[in-house]
Design a protein around this motif. Sequence first.
Motif, PDB file in Angstrom:
ATOM      1  N   MET A   1       0.823  -1.188   0.000  1.00 14.43           N
ATOM      2  CA  MET A   1       0.000   0.000   0.000  1.00 14.43           C
ATOM      3  C   MET A   1       0.870   1.256   0.000  1.00 14.43           C
ATOM      4  SD  MET A   1      -2.961   1.230   2.638  1.00 14.43           S
ATOM      5  CE  MET A   1      -1.940   1.579   4.028  1.00 14.43           C
ATOM      6  N   ARG A   2       1.982   1.170   0.688  1.00 12.68           N
ATOM      7  CA  ARG A   2       2.819   2.349   0.838  1.00 12.68           C
ATOM      8  C   ARG A   2       3.303   2.890  -0.509  1.00 12.68           C
ATOM      9  NH1 ARG A   2       7.527   3.206   5.200  1.00 12.68           N
ATOM     10  NH2 ARG A   2       8.146   5.257   4.504  1.00 12.68           N
ATOM     11  N   CYS A   5       0.323   4.537  -2.516  1.00 20.48           N
ATOM     12  CA  CYS A   5      -0.107   5.798  -1.898  1.00 20.48           C
ATOM     13  C   CYS A   5       0.966   6.876  -2.043  1.00 20.48           C
ATOM     14  CB  CYS A   5      -0.450   5.573  -0.433  1.00 20.48           C
ATOM     15  SG  CYS A   5      -1.941   4.601  -0.174  1.00 20.48           S
ATOM     16  N   THR A  53       1.708   4.316   6.523  1.00 19.78           N
ATOM     17  CA  THR A  53       1.396   3.017   7.121  1.00 19.78           C
ATOM     18  C   THR A  53       1.143   3.105   8.624  1.00 19.78           C
ATOM     19  OG1 THR A  53       3.761   2.573   7.345  1.00 19.78           O
ATOM     20  CG2 THR A  53       2.654   1.719   5.376  1.00 19.78           C
ATOM     21  N   VAL A  93      -5.268   3.044  -1.852  1.00 20.92           N
ATOM     22  CA  VAL A  93      -5.525   2.440  -0.545  1.00 20.92           C
ATOM     23  C   VAL A  93      -6.181   1.071  -0.714  1.00 20.92           C
ATOM     24  CG1 VAL A  93      -6.844   2.682   1.593  1.00 20.92           C
ATOM     25  CG2 VAL A  93      -5.640   4.653   0.657  1.00 20.92           C
ATOM     26  N   HIS A  94      -7.210   1.010  -1.545  1.00 23.13           N
ATOM     27  CA  HIS A  94      -7.975  -0.227  -1.722  1.00 23.13           C
ATOM     28  C   HIS A  94      -7.106  -1.351  -2.291  1.00 23.13           C
ATOM     29  CE1 HIS A  94     -11.459  -2.738  -2.528  1.00 23.13           C
ATOM     30  NE2 HIS A  94     -11.010  -2.906  -3.766  1.00 23.13           N
ATOM     31  N   ARG A  97      -3.971  -2.374  -0.120  1.00 25.88           N
ATOM     32  CA  ARG A  97      -4.277  -3.322   0.967  1.00 25.88           C
ATOM     33  C   ARG A  97      -4.422  -4.738   0.420  1.00 25.88           C
ATOM     34  NH1 ARG A  97      -8.312   0.572   4.420  1.00 25.88           N
ATOM     35  NH2 ARG A  97      -6.647   1.643   5.537  1.00 25.88           N
ATOM     36  N   LYS A  98      -5.046  -4.875  -0.743  1.00 23.61           N
ATOM     37  CA  LYS A  98      -5.184  -6.205  -1.354  1.00 23.61           C
ATOM     38  C   LYS A  98      -3.815  -6.791  -1.690  1.00 23.61           C
ATOM     39  CE  LYS A  98      -9.783  -5.867  -3.190  1.00 23.61           C
ATOM     40  NZ  LYS A  98     -10.612  -6.946  -3.673  1.00 23.61           N
ATOM     41  N   ASP A 100      -0.981  -6.041  -0.176  1.00 25.53           N
ATOM     42  CA  ASP A 100      -0.333  -6.383   1.090  1.00 25.53           C
ATOM     43  C   ASP A 100      -0.862  -7.715   1.630  1.00 25.53           C
ATOM     44  OD1 ASP A 100       1.137  -4.076   0.952  1.00 25.53           O
ATOM     45  OD2 ASP A 100      -0.074  -2.970   2.427  1.00 25.53           O
ATOM     46  N   GLU A 101      -2.179  -7.945   1.509  1.00 25.77           N
ATOM     47  CA  GLU A 101      -2.762  -9.209   1.962  1.00 25.77           C
ATOM     48  C   GLU A 101      -2.230 -10.375   1.131  1.00 25.77           C
ATOM     49  OE1 GLU A 101      -6.969  -8.640   1.674  1.00 25.77           O
ATOM     50  OE2 GLU A 101      -7.006  -7.169   3.307  1.00 25.77           O
TER      51      GLU A 101
END
Length: 113
Positions: A1-2, A5, A53, A93-94, A97-98, A100-101
């Motif tokens: 995410m970082r 963003c 983060t 952001v959306h 996060r995906k 990162d998961e």
Amino acid sequence: MRTLCASTLIGELFVIGFAGLVAMKDPDLSTETVWAVSGIAMLLCVLLCGVITRPGGVALGWALQIALIASGFVVPTMFFLGAVFAALWWASVHYGRKIDEAKARFAAQADAA
């Protein structure tokens, strides 16, 4: 995410700088005011890259997006550009996060194997 963003924020930094140049043409605004506001917003973009983060980092990013849209009252083009960057912020952001998961899942699978 970082990464996503931060890329969006760096793009905004340039847009804010160019909007400051456009705002200088307004005879009702002093050069000092334009660059004080633009400079603070540009500095916030850079600082947010480092704290994205941490808790509240994304919320601060949303506040910056709202301020960018509101700057359309001074430079009308910023209504459009602010909305574009707000959409990019949401996507960063959306999907960040995906990603990162997914990275965490792959790391857990690699550790299990």
